[in-house]
Design a protein around this motif. Structure first.
Motif, mmCIF file in Angstrom:
data_model
loop_
_atom_site.group_PDB
_atom_site.id
_atom_site.type_symbol
_atom_site.label_atom_id
_atom_site.label_comp_id
_atom_site.label_asym_id
_atom_site.label_seq_id
_atom_site.Cartn_x
_atom_site.Cartn_y
_atom_site.Cartn_z
ATOM 1 N N LEU A 26 52.491 70.244 70.016
ATOM 2 C CA LEU A 26 52.074 71.503 69.389
ATOM 3 C C LEU A 26 52.824 72.686 69.986
ATOM 4 N N ALA A 27 53.216 72.590 71.252
ATOM 5 C CA ALA A 27 54.034 73.644 71.865
ATOM 6 C C ALA A 27 55.407 73.700 71.185
ATOM 7 N N VAL A 28 55.931 72.547 70.791
ATOM 8 C CA VAL A 28 57.205 72.501 70.052
ATOM 9 C C VAL A 28 57.038 73.138 68.677
ATOM 10 N N VAL A 54 56.847 68.792 61.921
ATOM 11 C CA VAL A 54 55.525 68.220 61.694
ATOM 12 C C VAL A 54 55.621 66.712 61.458
ATOM 13 N N GLU A 55 56.620 66.296 60.710
ATOM 14 C CA GLU A 55 56.793 64.861 60.442
ATOM 15 C C GLU A 55 56.984 64.086 61.740
ATOM 16 N N ASP A 56 57.762 64.639 62.648
ATOM 17 C CA ASP A 56 57.978 63.995 63.945
ATOM 18 C C ASP A 56 56.663 63.875 64.716
ATOM 19 N N ILE A 57 55.856 64.932 64.679
ATOM 20 C CA ILE A 57 54.578 64.925 65.391
ATOM 21 C C ILE A 57 53.634 63.876 64.810
ATOM 22 N N VAL A 58 53.527 63.844 63.493
ATOM 23 C CA VAL A 58 52.583 62.927 62.849
ATOM 24 C C VAL A 58 52.987 61.474 63.055
ATOM 25 N N LYS A 60 55.010 60.060 65.459
ATOM 26 C CA LYS A 60 55.297 59.541 66.795
ATOM 27 C C LYS A 60 54.055 59.159 67.594
ATOM 28 N N HIS A 61 52.865 59.472 67.108
ATOM 29 C CA HIS A 61 51.664 59.265 67.914
ATOM 30 C C HIS A 61 50.874 58.009 67.556
ATOM 31 N N GLY A 62 51.489 57.119 66.817
ATOM 32 C CA GLY A 62 50.879 55.822 66.569
ATOM 33 C C GLY A 62 49.522 55.866 65.901
ATOM 34 N N GLY A 63 49.357 56.765 64.930
ATOM 35 C CA GLY A 63 48.100 56.847 64.192
ATOM 36 C C GLY A 63 47.101 57.839 64.751
ATOM 37 N N LEU A 64 47.380 58.435 65.902
ATOM 38 C CA LEU A 64 46.441 59.400 66.485
ATOM 39 C C LEU A 64 46.403 60.695 65.675
ATOM 40 N N VAL A 65 47.563 61.171 65.209
ATOM 41 C CA VAL A 65 47.630 62.427 64.449
ATOM 42 C C VAL A 65 47.665 62.115 62.956
ATOM 43 N N ASP A 66 46.645 62.587 62.232
ATOM 44 C CA ASP A 66 46.565 62.376 60.790
ATOM 45 C C ASP A 66 47.339 63.435 60.012
ATOM 46 N N SER A 67 47.309 64.674 60.506
ATOM 47 C CA SER A 67 47.948 65.778 59.797
ATOM 48 C C SER A 67 48.210 66.907 60.782
ATOM 49 N N ALA A 68 49.090 67.824 60.389
ATOM 50 C CA ALA A 68 49.427 68.937 61.279
ATOM 51 C C ALA A 68 50.073 70.055 60.469
ATOM 52 N N GLY A 69 50.122 71.243 61.091
ATOM 53 C CA GLY A 69 50.754 72.373 60.431
ATOM 54 C C GLY A 69 50.410 73.674 61.126
ATOM 55 N N VAL A 70 50.599 74.770 60.400
ATOM 56 C CA VAL A 70 50.298 76.088 60.950
ATOM 57 C C VAL A 70 49.518 76.909 59.927
ATOM 58 N N SER A 71 48.647 77.768 60.444
ATOM 59 C CA SER A 71 47.871 78.680 59.611
ATOM 60 C C SER A 71 48.158 80.085 60.098
ATOM 61 N N ALA A 82 47.124 85.225 52.896
ATOM 62 C CA ALA A 82 46.877 84.192 53.900
ATOM 63 C C ALA A 82 47.664 82.949 53.494
ATOM 64 N N TRP A 83 48.027 82.134 54.485
ATOM 65 C CA TRP A 83 48.771 80.916 54.141
ATOM 66 C C TRP A 83 48.512 79.812 55.158
ATOM 67 N N HIS A 84 48.244 78.594 54.623
ATOM 68 C CA HIS A 84 47.905 77.416 55.413
ATOM 69 C C HIS A 84 48.959 76.352 55.109
ATOM 70 N N GLN A 85 49.977 76.255 55.956
ATOM 71 C CA GLN A 85 51.077 75.312 55.731
ATOM 72 C C GLN A 85 50.751 74.010 56.464
ATOM 73 N N TRP A 86 50.196 73.044 55.727
ATOM 74 C CA TRP A 86 49.650 71.844 56.353
ATOM 75 C C TRP A 86 50.146 70.587 55.637
ATOM 76 N N TRP A 87 50.571 69.606 56.427
ATOM 77 C CA TRP A 87 51.012 68.327 55.877
ATOM 78 C C TRP A 87 50.132 67.203 56.406
ATOM 79 N N SER A 88 49.973 66.148 55.584
ATOM 80 C CA SER A 88 49.173 64.994 55.984
ATOM 81 C C SER A 88 49.918 63.712 55.657
#
Length: 234
Positions: A26-28, A54-58, A60-71, A82-88
């Motif tokens: 998440l720091a990256v 985000v694709e790399d984060i989701v 690389k964690h072996g199923g731990l991360v379901d989705s990620a993004g920024v709000s 407002a904008w919620h840029q989220w991928w799953s």
């Protein structure tokens, strides 16, 4: 069989390490978001370039991360209040998840009132929130790791990742092993994240002391205090 205190310590360390890796990623994402927002232009489309991060984060964690993004904070973009840029991850593919951000709609998704968004803004630090019922997840319980994104000394967004309860439970049970003792993984507010007993269902409140003998904190380096504890229930 190993003593329960030793098993609790090793299980806490395993859980802590998995969470630390998420917060490191998440720091990256934080840095990539800051770089994008610092560039000229104020359109929400700028955030589409975060997809590879985000694709790399989701993945690389072996199923731990379901989705990620920024709000993003309100008023940041010229083409969206407002904008919620989220991928799953859906069927092995990373998919952008649209949310209804129209305040006049009955299905309005106001992420600015979500705890995972509010707490990092208030504390200025990474936070671990949940388990809670996901807004659009068909009653799916999730945990969210999030951190504030700062630019020019002000918070402009929150970077986050939704964590799989099943993956957390799997790490918990694999490291705990078969035990006669009833053990629960609980949050700082006493919510059960995982357990090896039907007495303590995930998402319910743990009734009993949260500290003392038979209690071990889950250490996470990026957080000021341990958000979770392992408890041996009487």
């Amino acid at each position: 069989m190993k003593p329960i205190d030793e098993v609790l310590q090793s299980t806490a360390l395993a859980l802590g390490r998995s969470l630390e890796r998420v917060f490191a990623d998440l720091a990256v994402l934080d840095k990539a978001t800051t770089d994008i927002l610092a560039a000229p232009g104020t359109s929400r489309t700028k955030l589409e370039s975060l997809r590879p991060v985000v694709e790399d984060i989701v993945l690389k964690h072996g199923g731990l991360v379901d989705s990620a993004g920024v709000s993003v904070a309100r008023g940041l973009f010229s083409d969206a209040d407002a904008w919620h840029q989220w991928w799953s991850l859906v069927g092995g593919r990373l998919v952008f998840i649209p949310h209804n951000l129209n305040p006049a709609s009955i299905n309005y998704y106001d992420y600015t009132e979500m705890t995972w968004y509010e707490r990092p803004l208030a504390s200025g630090r990474p936070e671990l929130i949940g388990p809670y019922i996901d807004f659009g997840g068909a009653d799916m319980k999730i945990v969210t790791a999030s951190r504030p994104v700062l630019h020019e000394q002000r918070t402009v967004a929150v970077a986050g990742a939704d964590l799989s309860m099943e993956s957390i439970e799997r790490t918990f049970l694999l490291n705990l092993g078969r035990r006669d003792e009833h053990v629960a993984l609980i949050t700082e507010t006493g919510k059960v994240v995982a357990s090896n007993s039907a007495r303590f269902a995930p998402g319910t409140r743990f009734e009993g002391p949260h500290g003392g003998p038979g209690s071990v904190p889950v250490p996470v380096a990026d957080l000021s205090t341990a958000p979770w504890r392992l408890i041996v229930a009487g």
